[in-house]
Motif scaffolding. Structure first.
Motif, PDB file in Angstrom:
ATOM      1  N   VAL A 129     -22.116  14.618  13.060  1.00  0.00           N
ATOM      2  CA  VAL A 129     -21.071  13.459  12.775  1.00  0.00           C
ATOM      3  C   VAL A 129     -21.087  13.399  11.105  1.00  0.00           C
ATOM      4  CG1 VAL A 129     -20.821  10.846  13.198  1.00  0.00           C
ATOM      5  CG2 VAL A 129     -22.025  12.218  14.977  1.00  0.00           C
ATOM      6  N   LEU A 130     -22.238  13.409  10.577  1.00  0.00           N
ATOM      7  CA  LEU A 130     -22.083  13.496   9.031  1.00  0.00           C
ATOM      8  C   LEU A 130     -21.326  14.630   8.705  1.00  0.00           C
ATOM      9  CD1 LEU A 130     -23.229  12.529   6.370  1.00  0.00           C
ATOM     10  CD2 LEU A 130     -25.152  13.674   6.732  1.00  0.00           C
ATOM     11  N   MET A 131     -21.286  15.785   9.228  1.00  0.00           N
ATOM     12  CA  MET A 131     -20.494  16.735   8.604  1.00  0.00           C
ATOM     13  C   MET A 131     -18.966  16.608   8.983  1.00  0.00           C
ATOM     14  SD  MET A 131     -21.020  20.892   9.914  1.00  0.00           S
ATOM     15  CE  MET A 131     -19.513  21.947   9.808  1.00  0.00           C
ATOM     16  N   ALA A 132     -18.664  15.755  10.206  1.00  0.00           N
ATOM     17  CA  ALA A 132     -17.375  15.434  10.434  1.00  0.00           C
ATOM     18  C   ALA A 132     -16.873  14.516   9.297  1.00  0.00           C
ATOM     19  CB  ALA A 132     -17.259  14.529  11.843  1.00  0.00           C
ATOM     20  N   ALA A 133     -17.671  13.644   8.848  1.00  0.00           N
ATOM     21  CA  ALA A 133     -17.332  12.772   7.739  1.00  0.00           C
ATOM     22  C   ALA A 133     -17.309  13.428   6.512  1.00  0.00           C
ATOM     23  CB  ALA A 133     -18.525  11.592   7.776  1.00  0.00           C
ATOM     24  N   ASP A 134     -17.793  14.414   6.296  1.00  0.00           N
ATOM     25  CA  ASP A 134     -17.648  15.186   4.929  1.00  0.00           C
ATOM     26  C   ASP A 134     -16.075  15.653   4.942  1.00  0.00           C
ATOM     27  OD1 ASP A 134     -20.546  15.223   4.665  1.00  0.00           O
ATOM     28  OD2 ASP A 134     -20.933  17.062   5.296  1.00  0.00           O
ATOM     29  N   ILE A 135     -15.822  16.295   6.077  1.00  0.00           N
ATOM     30  CA  ILE A 135     -14.608  16.729   6.153  1.00  0.00           C
ATOM     31  C   ILE A 135     -13.501  16.006   6.329  1.00  0.00           C
ATOM     32  CG2 ILE A 135     -13.100  18.344   7.589  1.00  0.00           C
ATOM     33  CD1 ILE A 135     -16.114  19.386   8.622  1.00  0.00           C
ATOM     34  N   LEU A 136     -13.652  15.037   7.260  1.00  0.00           N
ATOM     35  CA  LEU A 136     -12.586  13.968   7.501  1.00  0.00           C
ATOM     36  C   LEU A 136     -12.353  12.935   6.220  1.00  0.00           C
ATOM     37  CD1 LEU A 136     -13.169  13.573  11.184  1.00  0.00           C
ATOM     38  CD2 LEU A 136     -11.636  14.871  10.305  1.00  0.00           C
ATOM     39  N   GLY A 137     -13.316  12.923   5.730  1.00  0.00           N
ATOM     40  CA  GLY A 137     -13.263  11.738   4.363  1.00  0.00           C
ATOM     41  C   GLY A 137     -12.287  12.354   3.397  1.00  0.00           C
ATOM     42  N   TYR A 138     -12.121  13.630   3.354  1.00  0.00           N
ATOM     43  CA  TYR A 138     -11.130  14.231   2.365  1.00  0.00           C
ATOM     44  C   TYR A 138      -9.714  14.671   2.906  1.00  0.00           C
ATOM     45  CZ  TYR A 138     -15.494  13.908  -0.396  1.00  0.00           C
ATOM     46  OH  TYR A 138     -16.495  13.325  -1.281  1.00  0.00           O
ATOM     47  N   ARG A 139      -9.727  14.370   4.089  1.00  0.00           N
ATOM     48  CA  ARG A 139      -8.421  15.331   4.856  1.00  0.00           C
ATOM     49  C   ARG A 139      -8.347  16.695   4.498  1.00  0.00           C
ATOM     50  NH1 ARG A 139      -5.317   9.967   3.779  1.00  0.00           N
ATOM     51  NH2 ARG A 139      -5.657   8.785   5.630  1.00  0.00           N
ATOM     52  N   ALA A 140      -9.700  17.492   4.702  1.00  0.00           N
ATOM     53  CA  ALA A 140      -9.456  18.846   4.275  1.00  0.00           C
ATOM     54  C   ALA A 140      -8.881  19.420   5.496  1.00  0.00           C
ATOM     55  CB  ALA A 140     -11.012  19.365   4.462  1.00  0.00           C
ATOM     56  N   THR A 141      -8.111  20.483   5.234  1.00  0.00           N
ATOM     57  CA  THR A 141      -7.009  21.124   6.056  1.00  0.00           C
ATOM     58  C   THR A 141      -7.955  22.094   6.650  1.00  0.00           C
ATOM     59  OG1 THR A 141      -5.976  22.125   4.372  1.00  0.00           O
ATOM     60  CG2 THR A 141      -4.925  20.020   5.487  1.00  0.00           C
ATOM     61  N   HIS A 142      -8.635  22.863   5.678  1.00  0.00           N
ATOM     62  CA  HIS A 142      -9.175  24.278   6.256  1.00  0.00           C
ATOM     63  C   HIS A 142     -10.723  24.082   5.752  1.00  0.00           C
ATOM     64  CE1 HIS A 142      -5.039  25.163   5.663  1.00  0.00           C
ATOM     65  NE2 HIS A 142      -5.434  26.000   6.678  1.00  0.00           N
ATOM     66  N   VAL A 143     -11.632  24.563   6.857  1.00  0.00           N
ATOM     67  CA  VAL A 143     -12.997  24.504   6.587  1.00  0.00           C
ATOM     68  C   VAL A 143     -13.585  25.878   6.676  1.00  0.00           C
ATOM     69  CG1 VAL A 143     -15.082  23.392   7.200  1.00  0.00           C
ATOM     70  CG2 VAL A 143     -13.021  22.062   7.293  1.00  0.00           C
ATOM     71  N   PRO A 175      -9.323  19.278  11.264  1.00  0.00           N
ATOM     72  CA  PRO A 175      -9.336  20.459  10.240  1.00  0.00           C
ATOM     73  C   PRO A 175      -9.359  21.778  10.984  1.00  0.00           C
ATOM     74  CG  PRO A 175     -11.559  19.673  10.726  1.00  0.00           C
ATOM     75  CD  PRO A 175     -10.650  18.771  11.443  1.00  0.00           C
ATOM     76  N   ALA A 176      -8.752  22.847  10.659  1.00  0.00           N
ATOM     77  CA  ALA A 176      -8.667  24.219  11.002  1.00  0.00           C
ATOM     78  C   ALA A 176     -10.031  24.951  10.553  1.00  0.00           C
ATOM     79  CB  ALA A 176      -7.519  24.844  10.859  1.00  0.00           C
ATOM     80  N   PRO A 177     -10.603  25.698  11.138  1.00  0.00           N
ATOM     81  CA  PRO A 177     -11.837  26.530  10.705  1.00  0.00           C
ATOM     82  C   PRO A 177     -11.137  27.687  10.060  1.00  0.00           C
ATOM     83  CG  PRO A 177     -11.219  26.877  13.218  1.00  0.00           C
ATOM     84  CD  PRO A 177     -10.400  25.977  12.759  1.00  0.00           C
ATOM     85  N   VAL A 178     -11.851  28.245   9.104  1.00  0.00           N
ATOM     86  CA  VAL A 178     -11.442  29.500   8.543  1.00  0.00           C
ATOM     87  C   VAL A 178     -12.861  30.459   8.657  1.00  0.00           C
ATOM     88  CG1 VAL A 178     -10.758  30.620   6.277  1.00  0.00           C
ATOM     89  CG2 VAL A 178     -10.268  28.394   6.810  1.00  0.00           C
ATOM     90  N   ILE A 179     -12.656  31.361   9.455  1.00  0.00           N
ATOM     91  CA  ILE A 179     -13.809  32.304   9.746  1.00  0.00           C
ATOM     92  C   ILE A 179     -13.591  33.442   8.758  1.00  0.00           C
ATOM     93  CG2 ILE A 179     -15.180  33.641  11.617  1.00  0.00           C
ATOM     94  CD1 ILE A 179     -14.984  30.544  11.915  1.00  0.00           C
ATOM     95  N   GLY A 180     -14.839  33.675   8.073  1.00  0.00           N
ATOM     96  CA  GLY A 180     -15.010  34.684   7.089  1.00  0.00           C
ATOM     97  C   GLY A 180     -14.568  36.270   7.921  1.00  0.00           C
ATOM     98  N   GLY A 181     -14.444  36.964   6.892  1.00  0.00           N
ATOM     99  CA  GLY A 181     -13.634  38.449   7.228  1.00  0.00           C
ATOM    100  C   GLY A 181     -15.088  39.244   7.642  1.00  0.00           C
ATOM    101  N   PRO A 182     -14.955  40.562   7.889  1.00  0.00           N
ATOM    102  CA  PRO A 182     -16.082  41.413   8.347  1.00  0.00           C
ATOM    103  C   PRO A 182     -17.435  41.311   7.608  1.00  0.00           C
ATOM    104  CG  PRO A 182     -14.200  42.670   7.704  1.00  0.00           C
ATOM    105  CD  PRO A 182     -13.786  41.393   7.490  1.00  0.00           C
ATOM    106  N   ALA A 183     -17.372  40.964   6.431  1.00  0.00           N
ATOM    107  CA  ALA A 183     -18.465  40.936   5.357  1.00  0.00           C
ATOM    108  C   ALA A 183     -19.309  39.490   5.766  1.00  0.00           C
ATOM    109  CB  ALA A 183     -18.009  40.884   3.882  1.00  0.00           C
ATOM    110  N   ALA A 184     -18.889  38.883   6.760  1.00  0.00           N
ATOM    111  CA  ALA A 184     -19.595  37.456   6.792  1.00  0.00           C
ATOM    112  C   ALA A 184     -20.952  37.775   7.260  1.00  0.00           C
ATOM    113  CB  ALA A 184     -18.855  36.792   7.676  1.00  0.00           C
ATOM    114  N   ARG A 185     -21.028  38.843   7.942  1.00  0.00           N
ATOM    115  CA  ARG A 185     -22.649  38.785   8.542  1.00  0.00           C
ATOM    116  C   ARG A 185     -23.389  39.995   7.891  1.00  0.00           C
ATOM    117  NH1 ARG A 185     -23.836  36.770  13.405  1.00  0.00           N
ATOM    118  NH2 ARG A 185     -25.042  38.562  14.169  1.00  0.00           N
TER     119      ARG A 185
END
Ligand code: TRP
Length: 343
Positions: A129-143, A175-185
């Motif tokens: 929920v704190l993480m949701a506040a982080d994101i929604l408190g800035y109206r972030a479009t992409h995370v 917010p929409a997720p942005v999942i990293g490329g193939p190098a992410a792992r």
């Protein structure tokens, strides 16, 4: 600008190569296209006990890693979560929107709390929920987040939607997720089936962003491999990825090749093609040289910054001022929607 990015890293440890290739490097690149806010989430960190002096040190260290990697603080915002009280205040309101049933489904809480769930902090439970506040408190479009945070992001979307429905407003932006490329792992250097992790007891399992050239060389030399020569292009599928069957047989080998590919900004196929049939020892020498050329300057700049903590603190403090300027009016709108009177 394509939108506003918000992402966070917990200051519970020094950052490693997995954090760099999987997150920070992509953030540096996204700065050109997005308005970026990067938060050192110290309030999330204390959901599990942190030694206060260590927390302070790690907060500076993560900030230094961001700066040294190329986050440009004249455009992007870096600050510590606790430096903007909006996060805590909004989290309370959102705690009253999120349902216990939703939180009970969070798999990360179950993992982190372990068997002794009764003894976990309440903060660990409401962490998402704190993480949701982080994101929604800035109206972030992409995370931008890793796989492991996708469920939390879904929850943030659900909370935003329920808030908007409950109060008949359009205040919160899912917010929409942005999942990293193939190098992410990036996997452990000791066990190619496990993610490179801060919590692995062996420091040889990871390359830290502050490791010097000798340490990087030693860790790659000791990295687990197998006696066979390096594979050829037959291990790739039609999309250019390593086939799962091949990877399962030699996870350590493909991890090192993937690290090489990511560090040199190539597809893994190009690396496999270049080293087909060669010995591991030669490949590891080249990998070390490459890693030192990329990480060496970053580590050196981190050390310089850490010797000048006032420089780091000034960046955080300026960032926090900008963060408050964005989020305070949003919180005010939310408070009006709930029916709270102005102070
Ligand atoms: N929970 C995230 C993690 O552990 C960190 C985080 C906190 C975060 N708040 C965030 C990530 C907001 C993205 C957006 O990785």
């Amino acid at each position: 600008m394509k939108g506003r990015i918000f992402s966070g890293v917990q200051p519970t440890h020094t950052l490693h190569l997995g954090n760099y290739l999987g997150a920070v490097r992509n953030w540096v690149r996204m700065q050109k296209e997005y308005e970026c806010i990067f938060c050192v989430v110290d309030m999330h960190a204390i959901t599990v006990f942190q030694d206060p002096a260590e927390l302070t040190k790690n907060t500076r260290e993560v900030t230094a890693a961001f700066m040294a990697s190329g986050i440009d603080v004249s455009h992007s915002i870096i600050f510590a979560q606790s430096q903007n009280r909006v996060h805590a205040q909004l989290a309370w309101i959102l705690n009253c929107v999120a349902r216990v049933g939703w939180l009970n489904r969070m798999t990360q809480f179950k993992e982190k709390a372990g068997k002794d769930r009764e003894n976990a902090s309440v903060g660990l439970y409401t962490y998402p929920v704190l993480m949701a506040a982080d994101i929604l408190g800035y109206r972030a479009t992409h995370v931008p987040v890793g796989e492991d945070q996708k469920q939390h992001l879904e929850l943030a979307r659900d909370i935003a939607q329920k808030f908007n429905t409950d109060f008949g407003v359009e205040c919160l932006v899912p917010p929409a997720p942005v999942i990293g490329g193939p190098a992410a792992r990036v996997m452990s250097l000791r066990d190619g089936t496990k993610k490179m992790s801060k919590s692995d007891p062996s420091d040889y399992s990871r390359i830290n962003m502050t490791d010097d050239a000798d340490t990087i060389a030693l860790k790659f030399r000791k990295a687990k491999t197998d006696p066979a020569p390096l594979p050829g292009l037959e291990v790739l599928d039609e999309k250019g990825f390593v086939k799962a069957e091949a990877d399962a047989l030699r996870p350590e080998a493909y991890n090192l090749m993937a690290i090489y590919a990511a560090l040199s900004d190539q597809e893994i196929g190009a690396v496999i093609g270049a080293y087909e049939g060669k010995e591991f020892s030669a490949f590891k020498r080249d990998l070390t040289e490459l890693a030192v050329s990329v990480l060496g300057p970053i580590g050196a700049e981190m050390k310089r910054l850490l010797d000048h903590p006032a420089e780091i603190d000034a960046v955080l403090s300026r960032g926090a001022t900008k963060a408050r300027a964005i989020s305070e009016p949003i919180l005010t709108e939310i408070e009006r929607a709930v029916g709270f009177l102005p102070a």
